[in-house]
Design an enzyme around this catalytic site. Sequence first.
Site, PDB file in Angstrom:
ATOM      1  N   GLY A 188       0.742  -1.023   0.001  1.00  0.00           N
ATOM      2  CA  GLY A 188      -0.443   0.200  -0.158  1.00  0.00           C
ATOM      3  C   GLY A 188       0.581   1.139   0.312  1.00  0.00           C
ATOM      4  O   GLY A 188       0.249   2.217  -0.427  1.00  0.00           O
ATOM      5  N   ASP A 223       0.752   2.787   4.749  1.00  0.00           N
ATOM      6  CA  ASP A 223      -0.468   4.128   3.493  1.00  0.00           C
ATOM      7  C   ASP A 223      -1.171   4.478   5.049  1.00  0.00           C
ATOM      8  O   ASP A 223      -1.083   5.037   5.151  1.00  0.00           O
ATOM      9  CB  ASP A 223      -0.950   3.002   2.835  1.00  0.00           C
ATOM     10  N   ASP A 242      -5.324   1.860  10.674  1.00  0.00           N
ATOM     11  CA  ASP A 242      -6.018   1.764  10.887  1.00  0.00           C
ATOM     12  C   ASP A 242      -6.437   1.251  12.388  1.00  0.00           C
ATOM     13  O   ASP A 242      -6.379   2.176  13.082  1.00  0.00           O
ATOM     14  CB  ASP A 242      -6.564   0.672   9.929  1.00  0.00           C
ATOM     15  N   LYS A 267      -6.949   6.658  10.420  1.00  0.00           N
ATOM     16  CA  LYS A 267      -8.371   6.185  11.326  1.00  0.00           C
ATOM     17  C   LYS A 267      -8.267   6.652  13.088  1.00  0.00           C
ATOM     18  O   LYS A 267      -8.235   5.064  13.753  1.00  0.00           O
ATOM     19  CB  LYS A 267      -8.723   6.035  10.943  1.00  0.00           C
ATOM     20  N   PHE A 302     -13.646   3.256   5.027  1.00  0.00           N
ATOM     21  CA  PHE A 302     -12.895   2.909   3.781  1.00  0.00           C
ATOM     22  C   PHE A 302     -12.766   3.274   2.660  1.00  0.00           C
ATOM     23  O   PHE A 302     -13.490   3.631   2.453  1.00  0.00           O
ATOM     24  CB  PHE A 302     -13.133   0.570   3.621  1.00  0.00           C
ATOM     25  N   VAL A 303     -11.630   3.448   3.183  1.00  0.00           N
ATOM     26  CA  VAL A 303     -10.942   4.028   1.755  1.00  0.00           C
ATOM     27  C   VAL A 303      -9.970   3.551   0.464  1.00  0.00           C
ATOM     28  O   VAL A 303      -9.099   2.125   0.535  1.00  0.00           O
ATOM     29  CB  VAL A 303      -9.575   5.793   2.489  1.00  0.00           C
ATOM     30  N   ARG A 347      -4.935   0.364  -6.115  1.00  0.00           N
ATOM     31  CA  ARG A 347      -3.945   0.922  -5.737  1.00  0.00           C
ATOM     32  C   ARG A 347      -3.800   2.312  -6.731  1.00  0.00           C
ATOM     33  O   ARG A 347      -3.232   2.734  -6.327  1.00  0.00           O
ATOM     34  CB  ARG A 347      -2.871   0.138  -6.050  1.00  0.00           C
TER      35      ARG A 347
END
Length: 175
Positions: free
Chosen positions: A46, A101, A104, A132, A153-154, A166
């Site tokens: 990511g 990236d 979370d 987040k 969610f992104v 991606r």
Amino acid sequence: MINILDKTFVPFISRQSIENRVLELSAMISKDYEGRCPLFLVVLNGAFLFAGELVKHIPLTCEITFIRLSSYSQTESTGKVKEIIGLDNNIENRDIIIIEDIVDTGLTIAQLLKQIEDKKPKSVEIATLLHKPEALKTPVAMRYIGFEIENKFVVGYGLDYDGIGRNLDSIYVLA
Ligand code: IMP
């Protein structure tokens, strides 16, 4: 609006905002690490675009290496972390900057940090494009954060939904 597999995503963070923010982070890191030779650990997959953009604007003598960990199955964190793959460098007494990236739940990075710290680096900091805060399940000190986002969610700019998305040059959020 874009469709990826069975889901619909809407624009969230523009390419221009990302580029501006990444430049700010590059400047911060360049200043903080002046006179040192940091080792960037880029967490694949990511972080590849973020890392590329970030290091391009850091005029320090530095090393960049790529590691892999386990990741998501679909849109829910499994919480399981595999071992670090690809960490060939001796990191003892090095200034490490982990490039992620997104943080979370923080479970991935917490486990990674522990494994890195066991190898006795001089210092370890985290640079993450996204965070987040509401999703965090374990405290993690992050020095460089691109954007704090809500718990949704992104995809895009390196982040995927089940392997797709991606390559998007900006970030989209689940509609
Ligand atoms: P954590 O262990 O819950 O912090 O999850 C970290 C990893 O989950 C990240 O490095 C991403 O690969 C993935 N991830 C977490 N949130 C998202 C998201 O919103 N979109 C895509 N991937 C995500």
